[in-house]
Design a protein around this motif. Structure first.
Motif, short mmCIF file in Angstrom:
data_model
loop_
_atom_site.label_atom_id
_atom_site.label_comp_id
_atom_site.label_asym_id
_atom_site.label_seq_id
_atom_site.Cartn_x
_atom_site.Cartn_y
_atom_site.Cartn_z
N GLU A 95 2.03 59.86 -24.58
CA GLU A 95 1.13 58.47 -24.20
C GLU A 95 2.09 57.36 -24.66
OE1 GLU A 95 -2.46 58.30 -23.69
OE2 GLU A 95 -2.44 60.50 -23.33
N VAL A 96 1.71 56.35 -23.82
CA VAL A 96 2.42 55.18 -24.05
C VAL A 96 1.46 54.13 -24.59
CG1 VAL A 96 1.98 54.30 -21.67
CG2 VAL A 96 4.24 53.34 -22.96
N GLU A 97 2.27 53.62 -25.68
CA GLU A 97 1.73 52.29 -26.12
C GLU A 97 2.60 51.09 -26.56
OE1 GLU A 97 -0.18 53.13 -30.23
OE2 GLU A 97 0.11 51.06 -30.61
N PHE A 98 2.05 50.02 -25.82
CA PHE A 98 2.81 48.89 -25.51
C PHE A 98 2.56 47.81 -26.91
CE2 PHE A 98 2.92 50.23 -21.26
CZ PHE A 98 4.34 50.02 -20.94
N GLU A 154 8.16 41.73 -17.10
CA GLU A 154 7.31 42.02 -17.88
C GLU A 154 6.27 40.75 -18.26
OE1 GLU A 154 9.97 43.58 -19.57
OE2 GLU A 154 10.57 41.81 -20.40
N ILE A 212 7.46 47.63 -17.39
CA ILE A 212 6.18 48.11 -17.91
C ILE A 212 6.03 49.65 -17.32
CG2 ILE A 212 3.60 47.81 -18.19
CD1 ILE A 212 5.22 46.11 -19.89
N GLU A 213 5.89 49.34 -15.78
CA GLU A 213 6.02 50.69 -14.94
C GLU A 213 7.05 51.69 -15.41
OE1 GLU A 213 3.28 50.98 -13.41
OE2 GLU A 213 2.60 49.25 -13.88
N ASN A 235 -3.58 41.93 -17.64
CA ASN A 235 -3.07 43.25 -17.79
C ASN A 235 -1.64 43.26 -17.80
OD1 ASN A 235 -5.93 44.90 -17.58
ND2 ASN A 235 -5.52 44.29 -15.51
N ALA A 262 7.39 57.66 -20.36
CA ALA A 262 6.43 58.26 -21.26
C ALA A 262 5.96 59.61 -20.48
CB ALA A 262 5.37 57.34 -21.81
N ASN A 263 5.41 59.38 -19.31
CA ASN A 263 4.83 60.35 -18.42
C ASN A 263 5.95 61.62 -18.44
OD1 ASN A 263 2.55 61.18 -16.69
ND2 ASN A 263 4.25 61.38 -15.19
N LYS A 301 6.11 53.38 -18.67
CA LYS A 301 4.81 54.49 -18.36
C LYS A 301 5.56 55.54 -17.60
CE LYS A 301 1.17 50.86 -17.41
NZ LYS A 301 0.56 50.28 -16.15
N TYR A 302 6.35 55.47 -16.73
CA TYR A 302 6.85 56.62 -16.08
C TYR A 302 7.83 57.27 -17.16
CZ TYR A 302 10.04 59.09 -12.74
OH TYR A 302 10.88 59.97 -12.07
#
Ligand code: ARG
Length: 283
Positions: free
Chosen positions: A89-92, A59, A76-77, A70, A83-84, A80-81
């Protein structure tokens, strides 16, 4: 085709969730029998993820063509995966690594994704996902100091300034293998790289792949040797006792690895990390 089907399924799941108003109780239709999984998140409809973006290629902040920083990296990916897959939703929430351990322990986030090693001590305060990546440990130095170090034993000399990130297993490795040296604990992995390059540290302990990644941007870095460590691999940290959430995370994570998507995330992250990145955290 399979991918298109998966996307269509995700879309249907997202739409049905939106129709429910984003409750924390997520109904997941895994097959025709409509198995239901329930889990709670800190914020309804959101997967809150603590991370420490000082750790390419896990990261970090990649700077895009417009000069914007970004969040990037395979952790990170992966988050996101997940969460999907969970229809969230994803919040970092970016922070130093010791903060990640603390927030997961306190349960103020849903998971910590930060190249976390499954150190048995940590299991007192958090649950671990299955292992998703195998990364080794390294002792590193710079070209200017390379002749001081021939092997791991040479990293244990009085007077040496040896760096490690605060709260990491690398701090333990430094205490174990460089017991006679002075341990310099720093909040960010990027601080360690900067201090090494600046000549303030003689050597440091860090994850092997992170060292290799930073070496591409700082060719002065030298990987001296691998460092043995028992609790190998990387896991996601989940607050204790949220078993349904842990099971859902494990299912998504396993799918991501088994279908090969995670390998793509790793390759993309390695390429991105070779480009322009932010040295450390954004203030
Ligand atoms: N794997 C090591 C540990 O769990 C270091 C992780 C540091 N992560 C980071 N994003 N800086 O202790």
């Amino acid at each position: 085709m399979k991918k298109i089907l998966t996307i269509a399924l995700c879309l249907m799941l997202a739409l049905s969730l939106a129709a429910c108003g984003g409750n924390t109780v997520v109904e997941e239709a895994t097959d025709a029998t409509e198995a239901t999984a329930t889990y709670k998140t800190v914020t309804d409809g959101v997967l809150t993820v603590a991370t420490s973006p000082d750790y390419a290629p896990y990261e970090f902040y990649a700077i895009d063509e417009n000069g914007n920083a970004n969040l990037a990296g395979f952790d990170i990916e992966l988050a996101k995966y997940i969460a999907n897959e969970l229809g969230l939703e994803v919040e970092f929430v970016p922070m130093d690594f010791d903060g990640v351990l603390m927030e997961v322990g306190l349960g103020t986030v849903d998971m910590g994704v930060a190249g976390l090693s499954p150190d048995p001590e940590r299991e007192k305060t958090m649950d671990f996902s299955v292992t998703y990546y195998e990364g080794g440990q390294a002792f590193i130095t710079t070209k200017a100091n390379a002749d001081k170090f021939t092997d791991l034993a040479s990293a244990n000399q009085a007077g040496l300034q040896i760096g490690a990130q605060i709260g990491t297993i690398q701090e333990d490795l430094a205490k174990q293998f460089s017991a006679d040296a002075d341990l310099v604990s720093l909040p960010k992995a990027t601080d360690i790289i900067a201090e090494l390059i600046g000549g303030k540290l003689d050597g440091a302990y860090i994850e092997w792949d992170v060292a290799e990644s930073y070496q591409k941007n700082y060719p002065d870095l030298v990987l001296v040797c691998e460092v043995p460590y028992e609790a190998e691999g990387n896991v996601i940290g989940v607050p204790k006792g949220n078993e349904e959430l842990l099971a859902a995370i494990n299912a998504a994570l396993t799918k991501c690895v088994e279908e090969g998507t995670f390998a793509d995330f790793v390759a993309q992250a390695q390429t991105l990390a070779e480009g322009e990145i932010v040295e450390g955290l954004l203030e």
